[in-house]
Design a protein around this motif. Structure first.
Motif, PDB file in Angstrom:
ATOM      1  N   PHE B 266       0.718  -1.037  -0.265  1.00  0.00           N
ATOM      2  CA  PHE B 266       0.154  -0.469   0.263  1.00  0.00           C
ATOM      3  C   PHE B 266       1.176   1.076   0.146  1.00  0.00           C
ATOM      4  N   PHE B 269       3.916   1.190  -2.846  1.00  0.00           N
ATOM      5  CA  PHE B 269       3.313   0.853  -4.377  1.00  0.00           C
ATOM      6  C   PHE B 269       2.163   1.628  -4.863  1.00  0.00           C
ATOM      7  N   GLY B 270       1.652   2.076  -3.612  1.00  0.00           N
ATOM      8  CA  GLY B 270      -0.351   2.218  -4.141  1.00  0.00           C
ATOM      9  C   GLY B 270      -0.666   1.304  -4.803  1.00  0.00           C
ATOM     10  N   LEU B 271      -0.192  -0.343  -4.318  1.00  0.00           N
ATOM     11  CA  LEU B 271      -0.564  -1.492  -4.214  1.00  0.00           C
ATOM     12  C   LEU B 271      -1.424  -1.748  -3.602  1.00  0.00           C
ATOM     13  N   VAL B 272      -3.667  -2.172  -4.456  1.00  0.00           N
ATOM     14  CA  VAL B 272      -4.280  -3.667  -3.165  1.00  0.00           C
ATOM     15  C   VAL B 272      -4.034  -4.272  -3.600  1.00  0.00           C
ATOM     16  N   LEU B 314      -5.057  -4.347   6.898  1.00  0.00           N
ATOM     17  CA  LEU B 314      -4.037  -3.478   6.613  1.00  0.00           C
ATOM     18  C   LEU B 314      -3.572  -2.025   8.748  1.00  0.00           C
ATOM     19  N   HIS B 325       7.153   6.917   4.335  1.00  0.00           N
ATOM     20  CA  HIS B 325       6.014   6.922   2.928  1.00  0.00           C
ATOM     21  C   HIS B 325       7.605   7.275   1.827  1.00  0.00           C
TER      22      HIS B 325
END
Lengths: 332, 332
Positions: B266, B269-272, B314, B325
């Motif tokens: 998350f 990489f901003g990945l779900v 999460l 971050h």
């Protein structure tokens, strides 16, 4: 400015900016009755499209000027981008940010070695602080939107979209300072003049919408929108003139549509997107019936959001929405 | 089986499977003291790598056989993949799934037009159900792992990773039935025999780890792990023999590392990512010191997770971790 400026930026950014994925989802397309392509600039270096403009601008400085350093005011993503761009040229960077900047964005800036100068958001003498520091230290100001090279860099996003998917009739870009919308419109105009480019703003931060209506730059008080990246920006002269000339319109969206857009992007694409980054997608779901027929390209401009904000917004949105899913596709 | 099978699947999948992004993050690399590349198969069509194997297997059937239809048992992602693959050939598909399948996965299967047959997870006569239906209706069984074409299709993930980034010394793949790990090992062996491929399993579902230790297929009771995609799988003969021959080892990870991996993905990489999809990344953070030196490639195998599960995991992980971050990069 013309599409030539964008093409020049494409060359400057080759091997620097990453070619982010274009995503589509069969389930979403079915749900909306429309072919939709999402350009995931949330997966750009620094987590937003801002790297493109910042790098293009820093690269254009003569080495002696660049060596003295660069400075900007920014709501976060442009600052991170400028910090990284400067570091790649081993130039110092100073960034002036609102004191209520989300921690996630502050850390990202610091990670890239820039010096942070906070300013109080509501008393807001941001530009004065920037100009004074620039004068004192011989720094070059790199604006977040009001700069031809920054706009050209931002335009490379749409240029990639149009290379990758044929037949798009409409592009949607979020509007803060207006640089991304202007760059998008320039890229589109060089590709196919019949392509329609819409900017999208939160209704609560509709300064570009208002400015276009009255035909001149109009500012509003710092708005309270969940889209923190669009809170501290206002329409700037250079992108505004391009947007006046080339945008089909600027759509406005309610706050609720922004968090719903984030939920759609979670569900259909597995993308974590910050509120400002979801504004163009909010325009898609909010104003779909008013868009021209045919496939739509939507710019998801950034993904820098902390977990608590993300969770709160998605909880609200998910509670309002039903729960189907999914079938994401990356084209590139 | 050899790398030639993988290369054949690469051709079969050209223009069908999407070339998912390879991502790296300066902040994560600094945090771990290691160069890490993430292959985001969560952004594959159907939201997981399973499309590759399912499509490769369906494509290889002769048209008359295919026209009668296909069937599989699956914990969800293989079922969705088979449904989409079958639809692309206009062939009927039946999928036998555990009755506690997450809603998000059930909907995805239905969206692709497959018929769903649930079976009770703990009494588990899954294979008997599949064989009976296959016999009654003339359907061809497409296993989720125990099939050379499925393994070869899965191997195209690693083949892309090795094309895209030079110098990887280690690859990590999650292990359920073992097909992805086997395909990964085959692709790596053809690229550079010194490359080390590790499978990763939840400690609670360590059947392949145990099987390798004793040198023969060993099953365990259906485990209680958050990685729902790895709950209903067990090591299968064909991939197991490849994994015995080619894997460096199978690492095991505690449940806590899986949700922490989801949080890292998350944040950086901003990945779900779904729990099973984060297991290889959990291996990275849990066993980093035991991996060979040099850049590591990690397969994020799927992203199909509903919001409530995601949020719960999460929340737990974020509470344990600090909050820096970010700076994601997509290479392709």
């Amino acid at each position: 400015m013309t599409v030539q400026h964008v093409l020049h930026a494409v060359e400057t950014l080759r091997g620097v900016a990453v070619r982010t994925p274009m995503l589509t989802s069969a389930a979403l397309n079915e749900e909306l009755g429309r072919e939709v392509w999402v350009k995931a600039e949330s997966q750009q270096l620094t987590g937003s499209f801002k790297l493109r403009g910042a790098y293009a601008a820093v690269a254009a400085l003569d080495p002696a000027t660049r060596g003295r350093g660069v400075i900007c005011a920014s709501s976060g993503n442009h600052a991170t981008a400028l910090a990284l761009a400067a570091r790649q040229f081993e130039a110092p960077a100073v960034v002036v940010v609102p004191e209520d900047l989300p921690v996630v964005k502050r850390r990202a800036i610091e990670n890239h070695g820039a010096r942070i100068v906070p300013y109080p958001r509501l008393t807001g003498r941001r530009d004065a602080v920037v100009h004074q520091l620039a004068y004192q230290h011989g720094l070059t100001i790199i604006p977040s939107a009001n700069d031809e090279r920054v706009i050209a860099g931002a335009g490379t996003v749409a240029w990639e979209m149009l290379q990758e998917v044929d037949g798009l009739t409409t592009l949607l870009a979020p509007v803060g300072g207006g640089g991304l919308a202007a760059g998008t419109a320039l890229a589109a105009s060089g590709h196919d003049p019949s392509l329609r480019v819409f900017g999208v703003e939160p209704s609560a931060a509709d300064d570009t919408h208002r400015s276009l209506r009255v035909g001149r730059l109009t500012s509003i008080s710092p708005p309270f929108t969940v889209a923190d990246g669009l809170r501290h920006t206002e329409p700037a002269r250079i992108p505004f003139e391009i947007n006046q000339r080339l945008l089909a319109d600027v759509l406005t969206v309610p706050e609720q549509a922004i968090s719903e857009a984030m939920a759609h992007l979670f569900r259909h694409f597995g993308l974590v997107v910050e509120p400002s980054g979801a504004v163009a997608f909010a325009g898609l779901i909010h104003a779909l019936d008013h868009l021209p027929d045919g496939p739509v390209g939507v710019i998801v401009s950034g993904g820098n959001v902390d977990w608590n904000t993300y969770k709160t917004l998605l909880d609200i949105a998910m509670a309002r929405m039903e729960a189907p899913h999914h079938a994401a596709a990356v084209l590139y």
